[in-house]
Design a protein around this motif. Structure first.
Motif, mmCIF file in Angstrom:
data_model
loop_
_atom_site.group_PDB
_atom_site.id
_atom_site.type_symbol
_atom_site.label_atom_id
_atom_site.label_comp_id
_atom_site.label_asym_id
_atom_site.label_seq_id
_atom_site.Cartn_x
_atom_site.Cartn_y
_atom_site.Cartn_z
ATOM 1 N N LYS A 176 23.394 -57.777 56.714
ATOM 2 C CA LYS A 176 22.013 -57.321 56.852
ATOM 3 C C LYS A 176 21.997 -55.922 57.471
ATOM 4 O O LYS A 176 22.938 -55.530 58.153
ATOM 5 C CB LYS A 176 21.235 -58.295 57.726
ATOM 6 N N ASN A 177 20.907 -55.188 57.254
ATOM 7 C CA ASN A 177 20.822 -53.817 57.762
ATOM 8 C C ASN A 177 21.011 -53.725 59.272
ATOM 9 O O ASN A 177 21.622 -52.773 59.759
ATOM 10 C CB ASN A 177 19.504 -53.174 57.343
ATOM 11 N N GLU A 212 21.731 -47.644 49.591
ATOM 12 C CA GLU A 212 20.567 -47.011 50.237
ATOM 13 C C GLU A 212 20.834 -46.780 51.719
ATOM 14 O O GLU A 212 20.492 -45.723 52.260
ATOM 15 C CB GLU A 212 19.321 -47.882 50.047
ATOM 16 N N TYR A 213 21.467 -47.741 52.358
ATOM 17 C CA TYR A 213 21.796 -47.578 53.769
ATOM 18 C C TYR A 213 22.766 -46.410 53.960
ATOM 19 O O TYR A 213 22.575 -45.578 54.857
ATOM 20 C CB TYR A 213 22.390 -48.868 54.349
ATOM 21 N N LEU A 214 23.791 -46.333 53.134
ATOM 22 C CA LEU A 214 24.768 -45.245 53.237
ATOM 23 C C LEU A 214 24.098 -43.883 53.046
ATOM 24 O O LEU A 214 24.445 -42.903 53.705
ATOM 25 C CB LEU A 214 25.896 -45.438 52.224
ATOM 26 N N GLU A 273 25.625 -40.070 48.730
ATOM 27 C CA GLU A 273 24.960 -40.427 47.476
ATOM 28 C C GLU A 273 25.790 -41.484 46.764
ATOM 29 O O GLU A 273 26.991 -41.318 46.566
ATOM 30 C CB GLU A 273 24.791 -39.187 46.605
ATOM 31 N N THR A 274 25.139 -42.567 46.373
ATOM 32 C CA THR A 274 25.846 -43.673 45.731
ATOM 33 C C THR A 274 25.101 -44.125 44.487
ATOM 34 O O THR A 274 23.916 -43.818 44.312
ATOM 35 C CB THR A 274 25.968 -44.884 46.686
ATOM 36 N N TRP A 275 25.811 -44.837 43.633
ATOM 37 C CA TRP A 275 25.196 -45.490 42.483
ATOM 38 C C TRP A 275 26.061 -46.678 42.112
ATOM 39 O O TRP A 275 27.232 -46.750 42.466
ATOM 40 C CB TRP A 275 25.008 -44.533 41.297
ATOM 41 N N VAL A 276 25.445 -47.615 41.436
ATOM 42 C CA VAL A 276 26.166 -48.805 40.985
ATOM 43 C C VAL A 276 26.718 -48.507 39.603
ATOM 44 O O VAL A 276 25.990 -48.066 38.717
ATOM 45 C CB VAL A 276 25.228 -50.032 40.940
ATOM 46 N N LYS A 282 23.103 -52.387 46.007
ATOM 47 C CA LYS A 282 22.100 -51.309 45.998
ATOM 48 C C LYS A 282 21.548 -51.081 47.401
ATOM 49 O O LYS A 282 21.364 -49.934 47.826
ATOM 50 C CB LYS A 282 20.982 -51.636 45.013
ATOM 51 N N ARG A 283 21.285 -52.150 48.133
ATOM 52 C CA ARG A 283 20.797 -52.020 49.517
ATOM 53 C C ARG A 283 21.839 -51.318 50.383
ATOM 54 O O ARG A 283 21.509 -50.440 51.194
ATOM 55 C CB ARG A 283 20.459 -53.401 50.084
#
Length: 182
Positions: free
Chosen positions: A114-115, A162-164, A171-174, A158-159
């Motif tokens: 969890k965040n 977004e946290y990273l 910057e991230t992507w699946v 994805k969550r």
């Protein structure tokens, strides 16, 4: 007279995690490390392995986690990997709570924390251990890197991305592979 096991359990009762150990545990549990129980969740042990190519990294982990280790590393010739695990203890239960949940069938399933747990434990050093454990270069001529997250549901990945981005401006992507895993 106490047995070796009882002596180690008493020693474990007095140990606390160092910041480096927390970073290693958190980062490697995002990767391939796991927690196992043999008594229906009363206690857990931390298990990890690395291919022989990464044996120096594996032995670094052993050195950093040495107070928690209770046996010598094992080299599995058939799989060409080094393996080790800690003694089972209730102190591992907190990590189980962070990384695992039971599904509809009461089976444990690994999850992205969890965040609130990411805020506590996903430090730059934990990210580095995650990368060393289960990351790689996107391509030999690329500046991009990849984290293998096949163990986690897409929504959780994805969550995490977004946290990273919000915490570290990463910057991230699946990206799905040929087996439709990410």
């Amino acid at each position: 007279m106490t047995t070796d096991y009882q002596h180690l359990k008493l020693l474990f009762d007095t140990l606390d995690w160092t910041q480096v150990q927390k970073d290693i545990i958190f980062g490697t549990l995002l990767g391939d490390a796991s927690l196992q129980t043999q008594n229906k969740g009363q206690t857990y042990r931390y298990k990890f392995c690395q291919s022989n190519i990464h044996r120096e990294y594996f032995h670094h982990l052993i050195q950093e986690l040495k107070p928690w280790m209770h046996k010598n590393s094992h080299f599995n010739r058939e799989r060409n990997i080094w393996e080790n695990e800690t003694l089972a203890h209730t102190k591992w239960n907190v990590w189980n709570h962070i990384f695992y949940e039971k599904n509809k069938n009461s089976l444990r399933k690994k999850r992205v924390p969890k965040n609130k747990d990411l805020e506590l434990y996903l430090t730059p050093r934990a990210i580095a251990y995650w990368f060393m454990d289960d990351g790689g270069l996107l391509a030999s001529n690329s500046k991009g890197i990849v984290f293998y997250t096949q163990a986690f549901p897409t929504k959780e990945v994805k969550r995490l991305g977004e946290y990273l981005y919000h915490q570290y401006s990463l910057e991230t992507w699946v990206k799905f592979n040929k087996k439709n895993q990410f």
